[in-house]
Design an enzyme around this catalytic site. Structure first.
Site, PDB file in Angstrom:
ATOM      1  N   HIS A   6       0.841  -1.209   0.000  1.00  0.00           N
ATOM      2  CA  HIS A   6       0.000   0.000   0.000  1.00  0.00           C
ATOM      3  C   HIS A   6       0.871   1.252   0.000  1.00  0.00           C
ATOM      4  CE1 HIS A   6      -3.096  -2.942   1.331  1.00  0.00           C
ATOM      5  NE2 HIS A   6      -3.813  -2.242   0.487  1.00  0.00           N
TER       6      HIS A   6
ATOM      7  N   ASP B  14      -8.863  -1.360  -7.945  1.00  0.00           N
ATOM      8  CA  ASP B  14      -8.148  -1.681  -6.709  1.00  0.00           C
ATOM      9  C   ASP B  14      -7.827  -3.177  -6.604  1.00  0.00           C
ATOM     10  OD1 ASP B  14      -6.997  -0.941  -4.290  1.00  0.00           O
ATOM     11  OD2 ASP B  14      -8.870  -1.117  -3.158  1.00  0.00           O
TER      12      ASP B  14
ATOM     13  N   HIS C 280      -6.883   6.955  -3.018  1.00  0.00           N
ATOM     14  CA  HIS C 280      -7.742   5.988  -2.317  1.00  0.00           C
ATOM     15  C   HIS C 280      -7.073   5.232  -1.160  1.00  0.00           C
ATOM     16  CE1 HIS C 280      -5.731   2.720  -4.377  1.00  0.00           C
ATOM     17  NE2 HIS C 280      -6.364   1.901  -3.577  1.00  0.00           N
ATOM     18  N   ASP C 281      -5.733   5.197  -1.100  1.00  0.00           N
ATOM     19  CA  ASP C 281      -5.066   4.527   0.032  1.00  0.00           C
ATOM     20  C   ASP C 281      -4.111   5.481   0.774  1.00  0.00           C
ATOM     21  OD1 ASP C 281      -6.085   1.915   0.347  1.00  0.00           O
ATOM     22  OD2 ASP C 281      -4.909   1.153  -1.349  1.00  0.00           O
TER      23      ASP C 281
ATOM     24  N   HIS D 251       1.167   1.680  -5.897  1.00  0.00           N
ATOM     25  CA  HIS D 251      -0.182   1.096  -5.946  1.00  0.00           C
ATOM     26  C   HIS D 251      -1.206   2.185  -6.301  1.00  0.00           C
ATOM     27  CE1 HIS D 251      -3.872  -0.965  -4.940  1.00  0.00           C
ATOM     28  NE2 HIS D 251      -4.099  -0.183  -3.896  1.00  0.00           N
TER      29      HIS D 251
HETATM   30  P1  8BR Z   1      -6.908  -2.729  -0.768  1.00  0.00           P
HETATM   31  O1  8BR Z   1      -5.850  -2.333  -1.770  1.00  0.00           O
HETATM   32  O2  8BR Z   1      -7.855  -1.583  -0.500  1.00  0.00           O
HETATM   33  O3  8BR Z   1      -6.306  -3.279   0.498  1.00  0.00           O
HETATM   34  O4  8BR Z   1      -7.835  -3.928  -1.392  1.00  0.00           O
HETATM   35  C1  8BR Z   1      -7.302  -5.101  -1.993  1.00  0.00           C
HETATM   36  C2  8BR Z   1      -7.454  -6.348  -1.146  1.00  0.00           C
HETATM   37  O5  8BR Z   1      -7.549  -7.545  -1.948  1.00  0.00           O
HETATM   38  C3  8BR Z   1      -6.244  -6.621  -0.305  1.00  0.00           C
HETATM   39  O6  8BR Z   1      -6.238  -5.937   0.924  1.00  0.00           O
HETATM   40  C4  8BR Z   1      -6.304  -8.121  -0.100  1.00  0.00           C
HETATM   41  O7  8BR Z   1      -7.212  -8.476   0.918  1.00  0.00           O
HETATM   42  C5  8BR Z   1      -6.869  -8.675  -1.359  1.00  0.00           C
HETATM   43  N1  8BR Z   1      -5.836  -9.325  -2.227  1.00  0.00           N
HETATM   44  C6  8BR Z   1      -5.458 -10.631  -2.299  1.00  0.00           C
HETATM   45 BR1  8BR Z   1      -6.146 -11.961  -1.275  1.00  0.00          BR
HETATM   46  N2  8BR Z   1      -4.528 -10.895  -3.206  1.00  0.00           N
HETATM   47  C7  8BR Z   1      -4.273  -9.714  -3.769  1.00  0.00           C
HETATM   48  C8  8BR Z   1      -3.397  -9.337  -4.790  1.00  0.00           C
HETATM   49  N3  8BR Z   1      -2.619 -10.220  -5.440  1.00  0.00           N
HETATM   50  N4  8BR Z   1      -3.370  -8.042  -5.112  1.00  0.00           N
HETATM   51  C9  8BR Z   1      -4.163  -7.152  -4.485  1.00  0.00           C
HETATM   52  N5  8BR Z   1      -5.029  -7.448  -3.524  1.00  0.00           N
HETATM   53  C10 8BR Z   1      -5.091  -8.717  -3.144  1.00  0.00           C
HETATM   54 ZN    ZN Z   2      -5.841  -0.018  -2.731  1.00  0.00          ZN
HETATM   55 ZN    ZN Z   3      -7.630   0.464   0.482  1.00  0.00          ZN
END
Ligand code: 8BR
Ligand code: ZN
Ligand code: ZN
Length: 338
Positions: A80, A234, A122-123, A84
Site C-alpha cells: 500500500h 483496486d 484511495h489509500d 499502488h
Molecule cells: P486494498 O488495496 O484496499 O487493500 O484492497 C485489496 C485487497 O484484496 C487486499 O487488501 C487483499 O485483501 C486482497 N488481495 C489478495 Br487476497 N490478493 C491480492 C493481490 N494479489 N493483489 C491485491 N489485492 C489482493
Molecule cells: Zn488499494
Molecule cells: Zn484500500
C-alpha cells in the site's frame, strides 16, 4: 493539448503517450522513469489530456503541488504505497478510456476528474495494517471512525485536509460551491467503495441494477458504476500480465505477513492470509480470483463490452497459480514457526 509545459520526464511522457490507457503498462517502470514521482506525473498527464485544468480553473503548478503532497503521504509499505496508488489511477483510466465507460456513462470532464482523483488518493496514509488489525489493537484511527470503514474514511478525509490546509496546493479553491460539493461527494463515495467489507453486498446490488429494465449507466446508476470502476481497479492485479501480477502478490503478502507477525506478538487473532507459516500464496490467489476478482470483472463486462478481450486473463493467471500450488506447499513445509 500542450504536455511540454508540465515538466513530465521525457521517457515517462513517451510511455504515457503510447500507453496511458493500456492494461499492460508497467507501473514499476513508470515510477522509476520519473525518479519515484510517477503518481504526480501521471495525474498531470491526465489533467492535460482531459482538460481538467479548465474544470478546476487552476494552473499546473497547483496540481503538481497537490499531488506532491498526496504522494508524500503514502508510506513505503511493501504494497500500500504510492506505486499502488498510481497503478489504480492508471487502471481506472484504462476502464473509462479503452473500455469506453466515458461513452457508456456519458462522463463529463468533472466525472473523469473525480474517478482519477479517487484512484490516486484511495489509500493515502495507509499504515500497512488492515481495518481488522486497527480495530483489534484499539488503534487511534479505529476510535476516531468508530470501527466503520476506518481506513477508507481516513484516506479521503486527509486528502481534503491537504487541499484546504494550504492555499498553494488547493485544487478545489476555485470551484463554485455546488460544483465543489458534488465533486467532494463523488470522490468520497468512490473511496468508501474500496472497503472490501462492502464488496459482496454492493456487487449484488450493482448486478441487479444492470439487469433492471430502468438501468441508466449515464443517469441515476452512473455514480454506482463509477464506484465499481475504482473498486475494480483496486483489485485488478489478477487481470494484468502474470509477470506484473506476481510482483504485486509478493508485495501484498509481504505486508500481510508483517501484520501477522505483529498479531502473533500481541496475542491478537492472526488475520486471514496473514500467517506466513500456513498461507499458500498460489492457493490464496486462486481463491481471490474465484471469489473476488472474477465476479467483480464479470459485473464490469455486464456494462462494458469492450472489456471482453481482457477477461480471459483471469483464467490464464488462475491456471498458472494452480500449477504452482505444489511448489508453495513444499516451501511451507520447509519453514518452521519460531
Ligand atoms: P486494498 O488495496 O484496499 O487493500 O484492497 C485489496 C485487497 O484484496 C487486499 O487488501 C487483499 O485483501 C486482497 N488481495 C489478495 Br487476497 N490478493 C491480492 C493481490 N494479489 N493483489 C491485491 N489485492 C489482493
Ligand atoms: Zn488499494
Ligand atoms: Zn484500500
Amino acid at each position: 493539448a500542450n504536455f511540454q509545459k508540465l515538466n513530465i520526464p521525457k521517457r515517462l511522457l513517451d510511455i504515457l503517450f503510447k500507453q496511458h490507457d493500456d492494461l499492460y503498462i508497467d507501473p514499476f517502470e513508470c515510477d522509476k522513469l520519473s525518479g519515484g514521482e510517477g503518481l504526480v506525473n501521471l495525474m498531470l498527464f491526465f489533467f492535460e489530456n482531459y482538460n481538467l485544468f479548465d474544470v478546476f480553473l487552476i494552473k499546473p503548478k497547483v496540481v503538481r503541488g497537490y499531488f506532491e503532497e498526496v504522494m508524500k503521504g503514502y508510506h513505503d509499505n511493501p504494497y500500500h504505497n504510492k506505486v499502488h496508488a498510481q497503478d489504480v489511477a492508471q487502471t481506472c483510466n484504462f476502464l473509462i478510456s479503452k473500455c469506453k465507460f466515458i461513452e457508456i456513462g456519458q462522463l463529463d470532464e468533472q466525472d473523469i476528474a473525480c474517478v482519477l482523483i479517487a484512484g490516486a488518493i484511495h489509500d493515502y496514509g495507509h499504515p500497512g495494517l488492515t481495518n481488522a488489525f486497527l480495530i483489534n489493537s484499539r488503534n487511534e484511527l479505529a476510535l476516531t471512525y468508530n470501527d466503520q470503514s476506518v481506513l477508507e474514511m481516513f484516506h479521503p478525509s486527509q486528502c481534503f485536509k491537504i487541499a484546504w490546509g494550504n492555499q498553494k496546493v488547493n485544487i478545489f479553491e476555485n470551484l463554485q460551491f455546488q460544483k465543489y460539493r458534488r465533486i467532494r461527494e463523488s470522490i468520497i463515495l468512490m473511496v468508501l467503495s474500496t472497503d472490501m467489507a462492502h464488496h459482496a453486498s454492493e456487487l449484488a446490488i450493482t448486478n441487479s441494477r444492470i439487469a433492471a429494465p430502468d438501468f441508466e449507466p449515464n443517469g441515476k446508476d452512473k455514480q454506482r458504476l463509477m464506484d465499481l470502476i475504482v473498486h475494480s481497479s483496486d483489485v485488478s492485479n489478477p487481470t494484468k500480465s502474470f509477470e506484473i501480477y506476481k510482483q504485486w502478490t509478493e508485495k501484498v503478502l509481504t505486508e500481510f505477513w508483517l501484520q501477522g507477525d505483529k498479531e502473533r506478538e500481541l496475542g491478537l487473532p492472526i488475520s486471514y492470509l496473514c500467517n506466513r507459516y500456513t498461507t499458500n500464496t498460489a492457493e490464496a490467489q486462486v481463491g481471490f480470483i474465484d471469489y473476488v476478482v472474477k465476479p467483480t470483472f464479470a459485473c464490469i463486462l455486464g456494462f462494458l463490452p469492450a472489456y471482453e478481450p481482457f477477461f480471459q486473463n483471469l483464467d490464464k493467471n488462475k491456471a498458472k497459480w494452480q500449477e504452482l500450488i505444489e511448489y508453495y506447499k513444499q516451501q511451507l513445509a520447509s519453514i518452521q514457526p519460531k
